[in-house]
Design a protein around this motif. Sequence first.
Motif, short mmCIF file in Angstrom:
data_model
loop_
_atom_site.label_atom_id
_atom_site.label_comp_id
_atom_site.label_asym_id
_atom_site.label_seq_id
_atom_site.Cartn_x
_atom_site.Cartn_y
_atom_site.Cartn_z
N GLY A 71 1.24 -20.93 32.21
CA GLY A 71 1.69 -22.25 32.63
C GLY A 71 0.82 -22.76 33.75
O GLY A 71 0.27 -21.97 34.52
N VAL A 72 0.68 -24.09 33.82
CA VAL A 72 0.01 -24.71 34.95
C VAL A 72 1.09 -25.36 35.80
O VAL A 72 1.78 -26.29 35.35
CB VAL A 72 -1.02 -25.77 34.48
CG1 VAL A 72 -1.62 -26.49 35.69
CG2 VAL A 72 -2.12 -25.11 33.65
N ALA A 93 9.07 -11.93 37.35
CA ALA A 93 8.83 -12.25 35.94
C ALA A 93 7.48 -12.94 35.72
O ALA A 93 7.00 -13.01 34.60
CB ALA A 93 9.95 -13.13 35.41
N TYR A 94 6.87 -13.45 36.78
CA TYR A 94 5.60 -14.16 36.62
C TYR A 94 4.79 -14.00 37.90
O TYR A 94 5.31 -13.61 38.93
CB TYR A 94 5.81 -15.65 36.32
CG TYR A 94 7.06 -16.20 36.94
CD1 TYR A 94 8.17 -16.46 36.16
CD2 TYR A 94 7.14 -16.41 38.31
CE1 TYR A 94 9.34 -16.92 36.72
CE2 TYR A 94 8.31 -16.88 38.88
CZ TYR A 94 9.40 -17.13 38.08
OH TYR A 94 10.56 -17.58 38.64
N ARG A 95 3.51 -14.33 37.79
CA ARG A 95 2.66 -14.26 38.98
C ARG A 95 1.53 -15.27 38.83
O ARG A 95 1.14 -15.61 37.71
CB ARG A 95 2.11 -12.85 39.18
CG ARG A 95 1.21 -12.41 38.06
CD ARG A 95 1.05 -10.90 38.08
NE ARG A 95 0.30 -10.50 36.89
CZ ARG A 95 -1.01 -10.24 36.89
NH1 ARG A 95 -1.71 -10.35 37.99
NH2 ARG A 95 -1.63 -9.89 35.78
N PRO A 96 1.02 -15.79 39.96
CA PRO A 96 -0.12 -16.70 39.89
C PRO A 96 -1.37 -15.90 39.52
O PRO A 96 -1.62 -14.84 40.09
CB PRO A 96 -0.23 -17.26 41.31
CG PRO A 96 0.51 -16.30 42.18
CD PRO A 96 1.49 -15.56 41.33
N LEU A 97 -2.15 -16.40 38.53
CA LEU A 97 -3.36 -15.69 38.10
C LEU A 97 -4.61 -16.30 38.73
O LEU A 97 -5.53 -15.60 39.09
CB LEU A 97 -3.48 -15.74 36.58
CG LEU A 97 -2.35 -15.09 35.78
CD1 LEU A 97 -2.53 -15.35 34.28
CD2 LEU A 97 -2.29 -13.59 36.05
N ALA A 197 -0.24 -19.71 35.95
CA ALA A 197 0.72 -18.63 36.11
C ALA A 197 0.84 -17.86 34.81
O ALA A 197 0.73 -18.43 33.72
CB ALA A 197 2.08 -19.20 36.51
N GLY A 198 1.04 -16.58 34.93
CA GLY A 198 1.22 -15.73 33.75
C GLY A 198 2.36 -14.76 33.99
O GLY A 198 2.93 -14.72 35.07
N LEU A 218 -12.36 -20.10 32.56
CA LEU A 218 -11.94 -20.76 33.80
C LEU A 218 -12.83 -20.32 34.96
O LEU A 218 -13.29 -21.15 35.74
CB LEU A 218 -10.51 -20.34 34.13
CG LEU A 218 -9.37 -21.27 33.76
CD1 LEU A 218 -8.06 -20.64 34.22
CD2 LEU A 218 -9.56 -22.63 34.41
N ASP A 219 -13.07 -19.03 35.06
CA ASP A 219 -13.89 -18.50 36.15
C ASP A 219 -15.31 -19.02 36.04
O ASP A 219 -15.95 -19.33 37.05
CB ASP A 219 -13.87 -16.97 36.14
CG ASP A 219 -12.48 -16.42 36.46
OD1 ASP A 219 -11.66 -17.20 37.01
OD2 ASP A 219 -12.21 -15.26 36.15
#
Length: 226
Positions: A71-72, A93-97, A197-198, A218-219
């Motif tokens: 998600g963005v 449940a999620y983390r910023p990637l 987020a993933g 993206l990188d």
Amino acid sequence: TAPARDRLRIAIQKSGRLADPARSLLAACGLSWRQSRDKLFCFGESLPVDLLLVRDDDIPGLIADGVCDLGVVGLNELDEQAKARRQLGLADAYRPLRGLGFGACRLMIAVPEDWDWQGVQMLQGKRIATSYPAILSAWLQEQGVDAQVVELSGSVEIAPKLGTAEVICDLVSSGATLAANQLKPVEVLLESEAVLAGPAHALDDARAGLMAMLLRRLDGLSKVQD
Ligand code: ATP
Ligand code: ZN
């Protein structure tokens, strides 16, 4: 266990500040979709990566429930819902990637313009209106300040005028909204920007490879832009 899926699903904001930049960024990564800007779902054409267009508030929950894989979303929203889960004793449940370099803003405490700001102890015993109750209460606890958190879903900046609270805790970018309401920002709780987020745990089917590819692209983009 959840059924294996071979298409990646990304949730982005349907309309609002993050909607267009999120779409442009994903397009720059080589994704394209059948025209359906007004629909909830956009089917990926160039790659098996579909979009779900939703309210930003729903994005962390969609990842938590496994409805979407990525998600963005603003770090502010992700962090609020992560802290709320923790306060309920739920697992992460999620983390910023990745930080995405747009949607920059700060979550700040703002007080009436005529206050002579002496520091956080001035918040003791006050009512603070916010849409970010979990971040605010964690911060107050950290600061050792005892204040009442008044949760409002919108128009937080008019709370002091209405008498619902003395102080607010809200997102600030230019500060124009605060100034228009005779408020001034005094403390920063969070420096935010849009993030990809993933899920907290890695995927183990075809989606893992798609996700890795998207992150590489993206990188690669950020290197070109720097
Ligand atoms: P939705 O209908 O999707 O719920 P919304 O009104 O909650 O939309 P927007 O106002 O479009 O959301 O803001 C989306 C995100 O943009 C915020 O969560 C935040 O990360 C970022 N943002 C950047 N600057 C600001 C700002 N000045 N005020 C609010 N949000 C900002
Ligand atoms: Zn929202």
